[in-house]
Design a protein around this motif. Structure first.
Motif, PDB file in Angstrom:
ATOM      1  N   GLU A 180       0.834  -1.209   0.000  1.00 61.79           N
ATOM      2  CA  GLU A 180       0.000   0.000   0.000  1.00 61.79           C
ATOM      3  C   GLU A 180       0.866   1.256   0.000  1.00 61.79           C
ATOM      4  O   GLU A 180       0.598   2.216  -0.720  1.00 61.79           O
ATOM      5  CB  GLU A 180      -0.920   0.000   1.218  1.00 61.79           C
ATOM      6  N   ARG A 181       1.941   1.227   0.813  1.00 66.22           N
ATOM      7  CA  ARG A 181       2.817   2.393   0.856  1.00 66.22           C
ATOM      8  C   ARG A 181       3.521   2.599  -0.469  1.00 66.22           C
ATOM      9  O   ARG A 181       3.627   3.721  -0.977  1.00 66.22           O
ATOM     10  CB  ARG A 181       3.847   2.226   1.967  1.00 66.22           C
ATOM     11  N   TRP A 209       1.063   4.275  -3.057  1.00 70.30           N
ATOM     12  CA  TRP A 209       0.846   5.724  -3.079  1.00 70.30           C
ATOM     13  C   TRP A 209       2.138   6.489  -3.344  1.00 70.30           C
ATOM     14  O   TRP A 209       2.112   7.600  -3.878  1.00 70.30           O
ATOM     15  CB  TRP A 209       0.155   6.206  -1.813  1.00 70.30           C
ATOM     16  N   HIS A 251      -6.087   6.612  -1.352  1.00 69.08           N
ATOM     17  CA  HIS A 251      -4.729   7.068  -1.062  1.00 69.08           C
ATOM     18  C   HIS A 251      -3.975   7.376  -2.346  1.00 69.08           C
ATOM     19  O   HIS A 251      -3.282   8.397  -2.450  1.00 69.08           O
ATOM     20  CB  HIS A 251      -3.986   5.996  -0.263  1.00 69.08           C
ATOM     21  N   ASN A 259      -5.297   0.863  -1.409  1.00 71.70           N
ATOM     22  CA  ASN A 259      -6.374   1.830  -1.194  1.00 71.70           C
ATOM     23  C   ASN A 259      -6.419   2.818  -2.360  1.00 71.70           C
ATOM     24  O   ASN A 259      -5.493   3.604  -2.557  1.00 71.70           O
ATOM     25  CB  ASN A 259      -6.136   2.584   0.117  1.00 71.70           C
TER      26      ASN A 259
END
Length: 225
Positions: free
Chosen positions: A54-55, A58, A140, A137
């Motif tokens: 996820e990091r 984004w 994000h 996400n």
């Protein structure tokens, strides 16, 4: 008793008399640290200490958004500068490109990452993906892309609207864009673990071509009208 039987019997007696200490046994080292369940789970996964998906998602969206903001807004204002030199005209064109591009990037990232998340859910349902892993996400990614596009697009816009005039506006914008593309190329390469030189070269060459082409087209349009 046959000779073969005698040899076999002597061999068995020799093995039976051998000291047990001669047989090596595996013993855990006294100073070996005990591994917990979490240690074992992390040890059998290569790259367990890497940033989460996820990091990285984004971060990728942010770098791409900044790069697109730099190039698209620069190409727009440089192209308009080839046809018109009025500051108000350049400002309107630059702001329009900034707003439209940011919204377009955000919407595109949301749709793209939403499709990726749907695929991750399918993999999780079939047991291919670990249920403990977080899903990407789309909000994000969309927000990171929108903000980064605006930040990147402001660079050529401010350079074009600087206190200089005439051809100096195009030169200043070109220089500011090259510096900004070096930064985004270096960051994107480090995120992906790739050589920075190649990524920077791609960014600078691509952005320079975009500005040169749009400036040429804008100049032709300006002469035609």
């Amino acid at each position: 008793m046959s000779t073969l039987s005698t040899h076999l019997l002597d061999h068995d007696r020799t093995v039976a008399k051998a000291p047990t200490s001669a047989v090596p046994t595996a013993r855990p080292a006294a100073d070996a640290p005990a591994l917990s369940g979490s240690d074992l789970r992390g040890a059998d996964r290569p790259g367990a200490d890497l940033p989460s998906a996820e990091r990285l998602n984004w971060l990728r969206a942010g770098v791409l958004g900044a790069n697109d903001g730099i190039v698209s807004v620069a190409a727009t204002v440089v192209g308009v500068a080839g046809a018109a030199t009025g500051v108000s005209t350049l400002a309107v064109a630059g702001v329009a490109a900034l707003v439209a591009g940011a919204l377009s990037m955000a919407a595109g990232e949301y749709v793209s990452v939403s499709s990726q998340r749907d695929a991750e859910r399918v993999l999780r349902a079939h047991g291919v993906r670990d249920a403990e892993e977080s899903l990407t996400n789309p909000w994000h990614a969309a927000l990171a892309s929108l903000v980064a596009f605006v930040v990147g697009g402001v660079v050529p816009l401010l350079a074009m609207l600087g206190p200089w005039g005439g051809e100096a506006r195009v030169v200043a914008t070109f220089a500011a864009v090259v510096v900004a593309l070096v930064v985004t190329g270096t960051v994107s390469a480090r995120l992906g673990g790739a050589p920075a030189g190649r990524a920077v070269l791609r960014n600078v060459v691509g952005g320079s071509l975009a500005m040169a082409i749009t400036y040429g087209i804008g100049s032709l349009v300006g002469l035609a009208v």
